[in-house]
Design an enzyme around this catalytic site. Structure first.
Site, short mmCIF file in Angstrom:
data_model
loop_
_atom_site.label_atom_id
_atom_site.label_comp_id
_atom_site.label_asym_id
_atom_site.label_seq_id
_atom_site.Cartn_x
_atom_site.Cartn_y
_atom_site.Cartn_z
N GLY A 275 0.81 -1.22 0.00
CA GLY A 275 0.00 0.00 0.00
C GLY A 275 0.84 1.27 0.00
O GLY A 275 0.48 2.25 0.64
N CYS B 18 -18.00 3.58 -21.53
CA CYS B 18 -17.16 3.38 -22.70
C CYS B 18 -17.57 2.10 -23.45
O CYS B 18 -18.58 2.11 -24.14
CB CYS B 18 -15.68 3.39 -22.28
SG CYS B 18 -14.61 3.91 -23.63
N ASP C 48 15.19 -4.94 -5.43
CA ASP C 48 15.01 -5.29 -6.84
C ASP C 48 16.13 -4.65 -7.67
O ASP C 48 16.51 -3.50 -7.40
CB ASP C 48 13.70 -4.71 -7.40
CG ASP C 48 12.47 -5.28 -6.73
OD1 ASP C 48 12.60 -6.29 -6.03
OD2 ASP C 48 11.38 -4.68 -6.90
N GLU D 277 -15.40 7.70 -13.87
CA GLU D 277 -14.79 7.21 -12.62
C GLU D 277 -13.45 7.86 -12.32
O GLU D 277 -13.04 7.93 -11.16
CB GLU D 277 -14.64 5.68 -12.65
CG GLU D 277 -13.64 5.09 -13.62
CD GLU D 277 -14.21 4.80 -15.01
OE1 GLU D 277 -15.16 5.49 -15.42
OE2 GLU D 277 -13.67 3.90 -15.69
N HIS E 90 -14.89 8.11 -19.31
CA HIS E 90 -14.73 7.39 -18.03
C HIS E 90 -14.93 8.34 -16.85
O HIS E 90 -13.95 8.93 -16.36
CB HIS E 90 -13.31 6.80 -17.95
CG HIS E 90 -13.10 5.65 -18.87
ND1 HIS E 90 -13.36 4.35 -18.51
CD2 HIS E 90 -12.66 5.61 -20.15
CE1 HIS E 90 -13.08 3.55 -19.52
NE2 HIS E 90 -12.66 4.29 -20.54
N1 GLN Z 1 -12.58 -1.03 -26.75
C1 GLN Z 1 -13.37 0.15 -26.91
C2 GLN Z 1 -12.68 1.18 -27.80
O1 GLN Z 1 -11.51 1.13 -28.03
C3 GLN Z 1 -13.75 0.74 -25.57
C4 GLN Z 1 -12.58 1.19 -24.77
C5 GLN Z 1 -12.91 1.40 -23.32
O2 GLN Z 1 -13.88 0.88 -22.82
N2 GLN Z 1 -12.09 2.13 -22.63
O3 GLN Z 1 -13.30 2.09 -28.29
#
Ligand code: GLN
Length: 548
Positions: A19, A382, A149, A521, A519
């Site tokens: 973490g 997406c 490492d 998120e 996205h």
């Molecule tokens: N594979 C899809 C694309 O390239 C969606 C990509 C994703 O979900 N980030 O458009």
């Protein structure tokens, strides 16, 4: 030249996955809570130039920044815990460092010198850290990998040199280790920590502060043993006890006095701490009585790290709705018409996340259909938006061959396709690509503006028509099918400002059915939950109540 900026280097010992990313992010949160401006950087020892092409099964999620850099998932923690905005300068890998040094060598910048790890690679690493100096009072630098490492050696050597280059009171080394608990003898063991610090000291770095991961609080005698063997003060041995909720970490670090210790070492005078915001977040995330269950239908479900930001954003979605979010992971390859009723029996809503490639696609289409036909809230992100469009095209508009060119390049109805020419609002130029374009260069990456239509689920959530969200994809909605799909209830509620690129779709005969090309998120924080996630969880909660 010496800078006034303070640098905190965070290394890790004993084993990976302790973490370090969360610890670095939490240190950032604590320093911000005391009025300082921080930024955080990740130095990754692997040779890939960036993690963009790495398999999420191995390396977890690829996090995307506003400027379109594909980065390590720890940068997601950094943004969720602090106000720092990540950019390409916040993540360097061995590959990126070598790429830059080799380019300079080819250009003749080294004037005939033999190019070596020390000083050329280490100088490049130090210069990369210094790129952030202007950005903050304190730059926190997390070194990926584990001390010992081979790969991390140049990075450790570079940060070792920092103390000689800068004023001593401006450089601090924090080392994160493990203090394992042995149930048979009911004791914790300090030896792995001793060895790890010995390793670090053998390359010239004496840690100032040790953060010790443990399942049991470390008693005074254990801390004093660690202090003695590792050559640190007893007050500089910090317990990092396992937590149920990651947002407890800044609170626990504060009660261990970590912020005060950092200020002492770095000679900083700071404001009084204000960590009530984190206490509030933890309280909201752990105490709510109502639980909402979300089924995530994806292919990377065996490694939860693959959907890190998504999992967090969903939990944040519960905060303003006073409910906790439980996630049910469903492997899309194992989902079909026959078993979906059983698989979704406990789900209050369905989410299909982003993804690449054909595997598990039909299962995801089955999931979208199940949500649509059973009035279950659906959130497609997406790839999840592509899935919703294909499903409605096939099962409502009668285009039984409908598909994305990603899954079937020869489909007769490419409702999702590779747009060959489009205006890139970010680069402010016409972009061109075709099927033979290089994989790396053809993605729409980073923040793009989007215009939201009034009277839509999206507008209800955002309460504004102008938004900007982060992208990472190659394929787009095919405008040729706009009208046909609209007639079947699929409306377009978000587009690029020139209306050419479809960014959000919604299905009107469902309480909450939304797919977005971006996205969301990546923009959600516990202190500022993303509106789409808040509204999705709200709809899921309402659905749960209606079904009870
Ligand atoms: N594979 C899809 C694309 O390239 C969606 C990509 C994703 O979900 N980030 O458009």
């Amino acid at each position: 030249m010496k800078s006034k900026t303070k640098y905190i280097f965070v290394t890790g010992g004993v084993l990976s996955s302790l973490g370090k990313g969360l610890a670095s992010a939490s240190i950032g949160a604590l320093l911000e809570s005391r009025g300082l401006k921080v930024t955080i950087q990740k130095l990754d020892p692997y040779i890939n130039v960036d993690p963009g092409t790495m398999n999420p099964f191995q390396h977890g999620e690829v996090f995307v920044t506003d400027d379109g850099t594909e980065t390590d998932l720890d940068l997601g923690h950094y943004e969720r815990f602090t106000n720092a905005v990540m950019s390409k300068n916040n993540n360097f890998t061995t590959g990126k460092i070598y790429e830059s040094v080799i380019k300079k060598e080819r250009r003749g910048d080294y004037l005939g010198a033999t190019v070596q790890v020390i000083p050329h690679i280490t100088d490049e690493i130090k210069a990369s850290v210094k790129l952030l100096s202007e950005k903050a009072d304190v730059v926190i630098v997390e070194i990926g990998g584990t001390v010992g490492d081979i790969e991390s050696l140049p990075f450790l050597e570079a940060i070792r040199q920092f103390k000689a280059d800068e004023d001593e009171e401006n450089v601090l080394y924090i080392h994160l280790t493990l203090v394992p608990y042995i149930p048979a003898s009911d004791e914790v063991k300090t030896k792995p920590t001793q060895h790890s610090v010995k390793e670090l000291r053998s390359i010239g770095i004496q840690p100032d502060i040790l953060i010790c991961r443990t399942v049991k609080p470390l008693l005074k005698d254990i801390k004093s043993k660690i202090a003695l063997f590792c050559n640190v003060r007893i007050d500089d041995v910090i317990t990092a006890k396992d937590v149920n909720c990651i947002y407890e970490v800044p609170i626990n670090f504060h009660s261990e006095g970590l912020d005060s210790k950092i200020f002492e070492h770095l000679n900083i005078k700071a404001d009084k701490p204000n960590i009530s915001v984190w206490k509030n977040v933890v309280c909201k995330l752990t105490q709510a009585e109502q639980i909402v269950k979300i089924a995530i239908v994806g292919k990377y479900i065996t490694l939860k790290e693959s959907y890190k930001s998504l999992n967090e954003a969903l939990c944040h979605g519960g905060i303003l709705n006073n409910c906790r979010v439980a996630l049910i992971y469903i492997d899309s390859e194992e989902l079909n018409k026959e078993n979906c009723q059983e698989k979704f029996k406990d789900a209050d809503a369905i989410l299909v996340p982003g993804g690449f490639g054909t595997r598990g696609i039909e299962g995801k289409i089955t999931a979208a259909r199940y949500a649509r036909e059973n009035s279950l809230p659906y959130f497609g992100i997406c790839l999840g938006m592509h899935i919703a469009v294909i499903e409605i095209a096939r099962n409502k508009a009668g285009l039984i061959q409908a598909n994305s060119e990603e899954f079937n390049p020869n489909t007769s109805d490419p409702v999702i396709y590779l747009m060959t020419e489009w205006y890139d609002a970010k680069k402010q130029k016409i972009e061109k690509r075709d099927k033979n374009s290089k994989k790396g260069g053809t993605m729409r990456l980073g923040a793009y503006p989007c215009h939201v239509k009034k009277d839509s689920l999206a507008y209800n959530a955002y309460q504004t028509q102008k938004i900007s969200e982060r992208h990472r994809h190659r394929f787009e909605f095919n405008n040729k099918y706009k009208e046909k799909l609209h007639n079947q209830g699929l409306i377009i509620s978000g587009t690029s400002p020139d209306k050419h690129l479809v960014e959000i779709v919604e299905y009107i005969d469902n309480p909450w059915f939304l797919g977005c090309q971006f996205h969301p998120e990546f923009r959600s924080k516990p202190t500022k939950p993303h509106p789409l996630f808040t509204d999705f969880i709200k709809a899921s909660h309402t659905n749960k109540k209606n079904r009870q």
